[in-house]
Design an enzyme around this catalytic site. Sequence first.
Site, short mmCIF file in Angstrom:
data_model
loop_
_atom_site.label_atom_id
_atom_site.label_comp_id
_atom_site.label_asym_id
_atom_site.label_seq_id
_atom_site.Cartn_x
_atom_site.Cartn_y
_atom_site.Cartn_z
N GLU A 1 -5.63 -5.05 10.43
CA GLU A 1 -4.64 -3.99 10.62
C GLU A 1 -4.93 -3.24 11.92
OE1 GLU A 1 -2.60 -2.84 6.73
OE2 GLU A 1 -4.27 -1.48 6.99
N GLY A 54 2.09 2.24 10.58
CA GLY A 54 3.04 3.35 10.42
C GLY A 54 3.70 3.78 11.71
N ASN A 89 0.88 -1.18 0.00
CA ASN A 89 0.00 0.00 0.00
C ASN A 89 0.91 1.22 0.00
OD1 ASN A 89 -1.83 2.03 0.41
ND2 ASN A 89 -2.22 1.54 2.57
N GLU A 145 -7.03 4.73 7.60
CA GLU A 145 -6.84 6.16 7.30
C GLU A 145 -8.06 6.75 6.62
OE1 GLU A 145 -3.08 5.66 5.30
OE2 GLU A 145 -2.17 5.10 7.21
N LYS A 150 0.15 4.19 -0.23
CA LYS A 150 -0.51 5.39 0.33
C LYS A 150 -0.27 6.56 -0.63
CE LYS A 150 0.39 3.59 4.90
NZ LYS A 150 -0.01 3.72 6.28
N SER A 172 3.09 -2.21 10.28
CA SER A 172 4.55 -2.23 10.48
C SER A 172 5.17 -3.60 10.20
CB SER A 172 4.91 -1.73 11.88
OG SER A 172 4.45 -0.39 12.06
N HIS A 194 -9.57 1.14 4.62
CA HIS A 194 -8.30 1.36 5.33
C HIS A 194 -8.57 2.30 6.50
CE1 HIS A 194 -4.22 2.60 6.25
NE2 HIS A 194 -3.81 1.51 5.61
#
Length: 256
Positions: free
Chosen positions: A170, A176, A10, A101, A12, A214, A99
């Site tokens: 996730e 991150g 991904n 985010e 991003k 991560s 996701h």
Amino acid sequence: MTVKKLVAGNWKMNGSIEANDALVRAVVAGLGHAAPGGRAEAAVCVPAPYLAQVQALCRGTDLALGSQDVSVHAQGAYTGEVSSGMLREFGVRYAIVGHSERRQYHAETDAQVADKAKAALAQGITPIVCVGETLAEREAGRTEEVVKRQLAAVIHVNGHCISEIVVAYEPVWAIGTGKTATPEQAQQVHAVLRAQLKAATDHSDRVRILYGGSMNAANAASLLAQPDIDGGLIGGASLKAPDFLQIITAAAQAQA
Ligand code: PEP
């Protein structure tokens, strides 16, 4: 039934025409060595403006193309949205939906995520459905409840073709941050998700449940050795070809 492990990058909101060219060429060049005989599958989920560029770079290779989102709408007055039909025209095989985010910064709800998965499936694109708890939810002992609620919405809307999806667990606190769930913590949640899928379909063993948060070259092997971890959704480490290739190698080696 043993499914092929999937390692999906991904990117991003990262990349440039020049950087993408170097990254994808390096991944493609190393793929045969990392996953000989296609023992693991690899994909890159790229920002929409780069789909055509990366499609051309992936053509004739084993690297699959993915998007990071998809609209619930097929077409019309939805400024800024990209439909699954458009993605399909660029050879997109996977679409990340839900996701954290997007849930966090764009207030995407469980119901919208479920509709996005449906829109992807309608065009033969495999949705990678992200679920995961925040740190506060984990600390409150709500991890299971949260991920089950998120997946239940997707099952509710896509019941008859739920075995066609990919799930990505996730934990939000691991994305991150450099903090990874331990293999045991991840496996525990994956087992919960597997049981939920099993109750929804006779083909739950076909559904790949990826871990994301991560994951890197150093910790991939121990995560991928867990019985219900069928691959990884990789953010930061997918931007460096050697790291991404090492994770793909770990997935190929973990393949039963
Ligand atoms: C992600 O963005 O899905 C992700 C897992 O990011 P990272 O690997 O950087 O934690």
